[in-house]
Design a protein around this motif. Structure first.
Motif, mmCIF file in Angstrom:
data_model
loop_
_atom_site.group_PDB
_atom_site.id
_atom_site.type_symbol
_atom_site.label_atom_id
_atom_site.label_comp_id
_atom_site.label_asym_id
_atom_site.label_seq_id
_atom_site.Cartn_x
_atom_site.Cartn_y
_atom_site.Cartn_z
ATOM 1 N N TYR A 88 -11.464 10.740 -6.278
ATOM 2 C CA TYR A 88 -11.382 12.090 -6.340
ATOM 3 C C TYR A 88 -10.232 12.859 -6.218
ATOM 4 C CZ TYR A 88 -16.403 11.057 -6.090
ATOM 5 O OH TYR A 88 -17.685 10.420 -6.294
ATOM 6 N N ARG A 89 -9.213 12.279 -4.963
ATOM 7 C CA ARG A 89 -7.851 13.032 -5.097
ATOM 8 C C ARG A 89 -6.857 12.573 -5.746
ATOM 9 N NH1 ARG A 89 -9.464 12.299 0.932
ATOM 10 N NH2 ARG A 89 -10.611 14.117 1.459
ATOM 11 N N GLY A 90 -7.184 11.625 -6.702
ATOM 12 C CA GLY A 90 -6.196 10.984 -7.881
ATOM 13 C C GLY A 90 -5.165 10.309 -7.324
ATOM 14 N N VAL A 91 -5.572 9.139 -6.133
ATOM 15 C CA VAL A 91 -4.533 8.486 -5.559
ATOM 16 C C VAL A 91 -5.027 7.163 -5.865
ATOM 17 C CG1 VAL A 91 -3.540 7.866 -3.329
ATOM 18 C CG2 VAL A 91 -4.083 10.100 -3.820
ATOM 19 N N ARG A 92 -4.206 6.397 -6.412
ATOM 20 C CA ARG A 92 -4.803 4.926 -6.686
ATOM 21 C C ARG A 92 -3.683 3.952 -6.160
ATOM 22 N NH1 ARG A 92 -9.062 4.526 -10.172
ATOM 23 N NH2 ARG A 92 -9.679 6.606 -11.324
ATOM 24 N N GLN A 93 -4.039 2.853 -5.819
ATOM 25 C CA GLN A 93 -3.521 1.482 -5.380
ATOM 26 C C GLN A 93 -2.432 1.848 -4.149
ATOM 27 O OE1 GLN A 93 -3.955 -1.730 -6.390
ATOM 28 N NE2 GLN A 93 -5.845 -0.642 -7.081
ATOM 29 N N GLY A 94 -2.979 2.655 -3.246
ATOM 30 C CA GLY A 94 -1.995 3.011 -2.120
ATOM 31 C C GLY A 94 -2.594 3.822 -1.155
ATOM 32 N N ARG A 95 -2.207 3.933 0.460
ATOM 33 C CA ARG A 95 -2.834 4.684 1.126
ATOM 34 C C ARG A 95 -1.514 5.651 2.005
ATOM 35 N NH1 ARG A 95 -7.728 4.357 3.050
ATOM 36 N NH2 ARG A 95 -7.000 4.680 5.215
ATOM 37 N N ARG A 96 -0.444 5.109 1.897
ATOM 38 C CA ARG A 96 0.407 5.737 2.715
ATOM 39 C C ARG A 96 1.022 6.802 1.645
ATOM 40 N NH1 ARG A 96 1.291 2.559 7.026
ATOM 41 N NH2 ARG A 96 3.192 4.058 7.685
ATOM 42 N N VAL A 97 0.348 8.008 1.851
ATOM 43 C CA VAL A 97 0.630 9.087 1.177
ATOM 44 C C VAL A 97 0.149 10.183 2.085
ATOM 45 C CG1 VAL A 97 -0.009 8.343 -1.241
ATOM 46 C CG2 VAL A 97 -1.794 9.363 0.188
ATOM 47 N N VAL A 98 1.220 11.163 1.814
ATOM 48 C CA VAL A 98 0.976 12.631 2.678
ATOM 49 C C VAL A 98 0.691 13.744 1.659
ATOM 50 C CG1 VAL A 98 3.387 12.934 3.199
ATOM 51 C CG2 VAL A 98 1.692 14.166 4.435
ATOM 52 N N GLN A 112 0.828 -0.943 -0.153
ATOM 53 C CA GLN A 112 0.077 0.078 0.111
ATOM 54 C C GLN A 112 0.933 1.364 0.173
ATOM 55 O OE1 GLN A 112 -3.325 0.061 2.842
ATOM 56 N NE2 GLN A 112 -3.275 -2.259 2.789
ATOM 57 N N ASP A 113 2.093 1.014 -0.082
ATOM 58 C CA ASP A 113 3.102 2.204 -0.045
ATOM 59 C C ASP A 113 3.563 2.640 -1.261
ATOM 60 O OD1 ASP A 113 4.793 0.294 -0.332
ATOM 61 O OD2 ASP A 113 5.922 0.672 1.631
ATOM 62 N N ALA A 114 3.166 2.220 -2.595
ATOM 63 C CA ALA A 114 3.738 2.650 -3.750
ATOM 64 C C ALA A 114 2.602 3.088 -4.771
ATOM 65 C CB ALA A 114 4.213 1.281 -4.437
ATOM 66 N N PRO A 115 1.821 4.087 -4.330
ATOM 67 C CA PRO A 115 0.636 4.501 -5.057
ATOM 68 C C PRO A 115 0.960 5.168 -6.405
ATOM 69 C CG PRO A 115 0.973 6.012 -3.287
ATOM 70 C CD PRO A 115 1.894 4.946 -3.156
ATOM 71 N N GLU A 116 -0.102 5.132 -7.092
ATOM 72 C CA GLU A 116 0.167 5.954 -8.487
ATOM 73 C C GLU A 116 -0.918 7.377 -8.237
ATOM 74 O OE1 GLU A 116 -2.053 3.091 -11.285
ATOM 75 O OE2 GLU A 116 -0.434 1.568 -10.802
ATOM 76 N N VAL A 117 -0.337 8.231 -8.826
ATOM 77 C CA VAL A 117 -0.747 9.695 -8.352
ATOM 78 C C VAL A 117 -1.340 10.265 -9.877
ATOM 79 C CG1 VAL A 117 -0.587 11.682 -7.276
ATOM 80 C CG2 VAL A 117 0.445 9.674 -6.162
ATOM 81 N N GLU A 118 -2.360 10.794 -9.883
ATOM 82 C CA GLU A 118 -2.764 11.799 -11.047
ATOM 83 C C GLU A 118 -3.673 12.832 -10.456
ATOM 84 O OE1 GLU A 118 -5.004 8.715 -12.834
ATOM 85 O OE2 GLU A 118 -6.961 9.273 -12.036
ATOM 86 N N ALA A 119 -3.993 13.575 -11.481
ATOM 87 C CA ALA A 119 -4.478 14.847 -10.987
ATOM 88 C C ALA A 119 -5.973 14.692 -10.406
ATOM 89 C CB ALA A 119 -4.868 15.786 -12.350
ATOM 90 N N PRO A 120 -6.175 15.486 -9.276
ATOM 91 C CA PRO A 120 -7.678 15.235 -8.656
ATOM 92 C C PRO A 120 -8.741 15.530 -9.418
ATOM 93 C CG PRO A 120 -6.149 16.819 -7.515
ATOM 94 C CD PRO A 120 -5.463 16.776 -8.760
ATOM 95 N N LYS A 121 -9.843 14.936 -9.202
ATOM 96 C CA LYS A 121 -11.013 15.010 -9.981
ATOM 97 C C LYS A 121 -11.705 16.498 -9.843
ATOM 98 C CE LYS A 121 -10.576 10.981 -11.858
ATOM 99 N NZ LYS A 121 -9.998 10.726 -12.982
ATOM 100 N N GLU A 122 -12.633 16.847 -10.656
ATOM 101 C CA GLU A 122 -13.302 18.169 -10.512
ATOM 102 C C GLU A 122 -14.559 18.041 -10.471
ATOM 103 O OE1 GLU A 122 -11.776 21.225 -10.798
ATOM 104 O OE2 GLU A 122 -10.033 20.225 -10.883
ATOM 105 N N SER A 123 -15.217 16.789 -10.087
ATOM 106 C CA SER A 123 -16.633 16.512 -9.931
ATOM 107 C C SER A 123 -16.602 15.092 -9.386
ATOM 108 C CB SER A 123 -17.341 16.451 -11.305
ATOM 109 O OG SER A 123 -17.147 15.424 -12.047
ATOM 110 N N LEU A 156 -8.717 21.841 1.942
ATOM 111 C CA LEU A 156 -8.493 21.176 0.658
ATOM 112 C C LEU A 156 -9.718 21.327 -0.245
ATOM 113 C CD1 LEU A 156 -6.981 19.450 2.932
ATOM 114 C CD2 LEU A 156 -7.082 17.565 1.207
ATOM 115 N N PRO A 157 -9.622 21.666 -1.431
ATOM 116 C CA PRO A 157 -10.701 21.491 -2.392
ATOM 117 C C PRO A 157 -11.244 20.130 -2.638
ATOM 118 C CG PRO A 157 -8.596 21.758 -3.610
ATOM 119 C CD PRO A 157 -8.175 21.810 -2.225
ATOM 120 N N GLU A 158 -12.513 19.897 -2.413
ATOM 121 C CA GLU A 158 -12.825 18.635 -2.631
ATOM 122 C C GLU A 158 -13.864 18.495 -3.970
ATOM 123 O OE1 GLU A 158 -11.535 16.181 -1.012
ATOM 124 O OE2 GLU A 158 -11.231 16.741 0.990
ATOM 125 N N ALA A 159 -13.631 17.321 -4.610
ATOM 126 C CA ALA A 159 -14.347 17.278 -5.916
ATOM 127 C C ALA A 159 -16.062 17.515 -5.685
ATOM 128 C CB ALA A 159 -14.171 16.019 -6.653
#
Length: 780
Positions: free
Chosen positions: A675-685, A16-27, A262-265
């Motif tokens: 919505y925050r653009g984080v996939r396959q992992g939870r250990r993110v800050v 869970q500590d190697a997530p993929e990250v992309e741009a947050p969603k807008e909706s 935080l801006p939330e989708a």
């Protein structure tokens, strides 16, 4: 009988500590929410078992969603659930089962190395199991032997106060009433509740100022408001059905202001899956004004709004409701004098520093307030989990009182409760500080004298366990170890208990961090059919707006060894006390329990008849119903709340814990936060890019998050991936329960004693874990 599957325990515990990250969603929502709901349902329950459950959830003759406490409108859709509600029901309706064979294969020490995600995915608990002292594995035990064991342990305590009875917000009204009765017949008020860790600050502030520790608005009030302020709340993930109410209000002309670090989708745009526009179009833009406030700056913001309203009124603009203030409130002169005392230059310098907002934006919001006759303020954990949470919410009440926005249509306070019956549990008497009136009514109804001395809330229960003062810890639902602050301290405390007992539906970490001995008792879930002697039984719940309604389970349980929570309580009660003066056997009839509730709890008169109404009934709320305020003064109280805001040393940030979108409380459904653009992992800050540059934190770098607190104990959450994210400056965010380890047990809100999970001072150090990907790029 449905197919029961036992092979799921072989699933791999994913990294869970190697997530993929992309741009947050807008909706939020839309087709992705529909697809996610279908996928989770198929994986867990299958179509034949899952579809009937989904068609019954939140229906008037169905069962109440085990997720959030947001109310339903009188007219229901065929699919009356959100994505996270679908995930919650899928988890309950799963075909995967955990029985004795599972525990025979898995030592407790090995299970303790698994993630909470893996544990929860194993399936429903289907038979009682016992971990004897010194044993390595849980082993099967009969219900009779299990309850005899608990009763023997409770009878053997030197004092009833050596027992702690914890409650989760999932528990029904009937089970909660019986549970608090059992604890008080034993002789203790040690009834900590999950609300101690979330909305306790709301209850404390609202009881003092308005006389009722609950929200004052109905769903219709939300629809009719001119202005809704959503502060410290992310409905898109935590209360998704609220977005439908906001959309309806917005289309009727309501303006919506979002106050959040935080801006939330979900607060940007809502793509309602119930409408073609939501499925294929852009959806409805919800937020008219986004106030990106610094973490912990809400008291400063509402104080500024109140001061500007007072100043405008003094200039002759007549923006205050003077008739309301004069007739229904107390303390206005002291409040206004204190708020206007600070010189203007100092006031604005402090306000801009504490909120991170420019004066022009605050003044823009005030103009919207003055133009609005009816205002609702909604909030959740972003306001309740700080040292100054109670003063903050008292200031929200001040804000509403100034313009008479309590006790009239389209206006009021709206604390949004997170768990499906957490408010009902408290109404039923799950509280460590019961009122004398409640105890008198309870004692009169059952013919005994309940204890008067206040008991332990969650934080004080952990302290007592840590001192070795608790012989039995009994949890009615929940995941106490993962939900509580200061994870290592909590786990050390739990291991000092003689016997830990967990009434549960699914496996979680609290089952593998145990006392000297441990029991797991498998319970029916909200969605399960509950039959007794061939007759179906039903329960009731209370939503976030004080509406009480029936809940009828529809699914065939996976095992005949799963008991209802109420049967577990009454079985233990009979073993402890016999059937005098409380007739525990008679409580097999839920109508008898509801008759007892009707005699003890105000507002539940003729409970059985009212609960049988389609759609239920509303509990009385004096401020809302007739502008009557049962406070110490007999009026709504203005309060003086000071100017506190968190201070963070240079080189540190203020961390707030939060949920991912694939999560509900401590239950992790998946490893994505879409919505925050984080996939396959939870250990993110999540860190603001400007803060990250100043601290030397490259996007994609790995870091340890180290908490700072005055007791000198190191609190470290290792190996988190840094994600540059548009948070407010000076703050950071990360998921719980992974970062609960950083929340000090002794860092709590004034008055309410709620852990300060949204206000943790942290620093960052190079990752102490060498595994995982290494970022290729460094900062310039």
């Amino acid at each position: 009988m449905c197919e029961v599957r036992h092979h799921h325990s072989d699933m791999t515990d994913p990294v869970q500590d190697a997530p993929e990250v992309e741009a947050p969603k807008e909706s939020a929502a839309g087709i992705p929410a529909v697809l996610s709901s279908v996928r989770h349902l198929g994986e867990q329950a299958g179509v034949m078992r899952g579809l009937p459950a989904m068609l019954a959830v939140n229906q008037k003759r169905g069962f109440d969603c085990p997720g959030c406490a947001w109310p339903e409108a009188d007219k229901r859709h065929t699919a009356e659930f959100c994505e996270n509600g679908a995930k919650a029901v899928a988890e309950e309706a799963t075909r995967h089962a955990v029985g004795a064979d599972f525990f025979a294969r898995h030592p407790v020490a090995t299970l303790a190395e698994r993630s909470g995600y893996w544990l929860g995915k194993q399936g429903r608990l289907t038979e009682p199991v016992y971990l004897p002292e010194g044993a390595t594995h849980y082993e099967p035990i009969s219900w009779e032997a299990a309850l005899d064991l608990v009763a023997e342990e409770l009878r053997g305590l030197a004092s009833p106060d050596e027992a702690v009875f914890y409650t989760s917000g999932r528990t029904s009204n009937e089970a909660a009433f019986a549970y608090q009765l059992l604890a008080r017949q034993l002789g203790t008020n040690n009834l900590p509740d999950c609300s101690n860790m979330c909305h306790e600050s709301s209850g404390s502030a609202l009881t003092e100022t308005l006389g009722v520790g609950k929200g004052s608005v109905s769903l219709e009030d939300v629809h009719q408001a001119d202005l809704i302020i959503v502060a410290g709340q992310n409905p898109g993930t935590n209360h998704p059905r609220m977005l439908s109410a906001l959309e309806k209000a917005k289309r009727a002309g309501t303006r919506i202001v979002t106050v959040n670090p935080l801006p939330e989708a979900g607060m940007k745009a809502f793509r309602n899956p119930q409408s073609p526009r939501g499925l294929v179009g852009r959806g409805t833009e919800l937020t008219d004004l986004f106030m990106q406030i610094k973490v912990g700056g809400d008291l400063a913001l509402f104080s500024a709004l109140d001061r500007l309203l007072l100043e405008a009124d003094q200039r002759g603009e007549r923006v205050l409701d003077h008739d309301f203030v004069r007739t229904f409130t107390h303390g206005f002169e002291e409040f206004s004098e204190a708020l206007l005392a600070e010189p203007e230059e100092e006031f604005w310098s402090r306000t801009e520093r504490d909120t991170g907002l420019p004066r022009s934006l605050v003044e823009e919001l005030v103009a919207m307030v003055i133009a609005s006759e009816r205002i609702v303020v909604c909030w959740a954990m972003g306001l309740t989990q700080h040292k100054h949470s109670v003063p903050t919410i008292r200031e929200v009440v001040n804000f509403l009182l100034l313009r008479g926005n309590v006790g009239r249509p389209g206006a009021g306070v709206c604390p949004v409760r997170g768990h499906s019956n957490v408010q009902g549990d408290r109404t039923m008497g799950i509280i460590e500080r019961p009122s004398p009136a409640f105890l008198d009514a309870l004692g009169s109804e059952f013919g005994f004298e309940p204890p008067c001395e206040h008991g332990h809330d969650t934080v004080n229960a952990i302290r007592a366990m840590g001192r070795g003062e608790v012989g039995v810890f009994f949890a009615m639902g929940g995941n106490f170890v993962s939900a509580s602050p200061d994870t290592e301290v909590t786990e050390e405390a739990m291991r000092r208990v003689g016997l830990t007992v967990h009434v549960s539906t699914k496996l979680n970490r609290s089952h593998v961090v145990t006392g000297a001995r441990a029991l797991i008792l498998p319970a029916l879930a909200r969605s399960d059919k509950d039959t007794y002697q061939g007759r179906a039984r039903w329960v009731t719940v209370e939503d976030s707006m004080g509406l009480v309604h029936a809940s009828h389970g529809v699914l065939t349980p996976l095992s005949k060894h799963m008991w209802s929570e109420l049967d577990i309580v009454r079985g233990l009660g009979r073993r402890l006390f016999g059937n005098a003066p409380v007739d525990w056997d008679a409580m097999a009839d839920h109508d008898r329990v509801r008759d007892h509730v009707a005699a003890v709890v105000p507002g539940f008169e003729d409970f059985n008849a009212k609960a049988r109404r389609r759609g239920g009934f509303a509990l009385p709320h004096a401020p809302r119903d007739d502008r009557r305020f049962p406070t110490a003064t007999g009026l709504a109280n203005f309060t003086v709340n000071g100017t506190y805001a968190p201070r963070v040393p240079k080189g540190r940030l203020l961390l707030q814990t939060l949920r991912s979108h694939d999560q509900y409380n401590t239950t992790v459904y998946g490893l994505d936060d879409r919505y925050r653009g984080v996939r396959q992992g939870r250990r993110v800050v999540l860190v603001n890019p400007e803060d990250a540059r100043e601290l030397g934190l490259a996007d994609g770098a790995y870091t340890d998050i180290v908490g700072e607190w005055s007791d000198g104990r190191e609190r470290r959450a290792p190996h988190f991936r840094v994600v540059h994210y548009p948070t407010a400056r000076g703050g950071a965010a990360a998921y719980y329960p992974e970062t609960n380890v950083l929340v000090p047990l002794d860092s709590t809100a004034d008055v309410s004693n709620t852990p300060t999970s949204k206000s943790v001072v942290v620093r960052f150090e190079p990752s102490s874990v060498r595994s995982g990907p290494t970022p290729a790029a460094e900062l310039p």
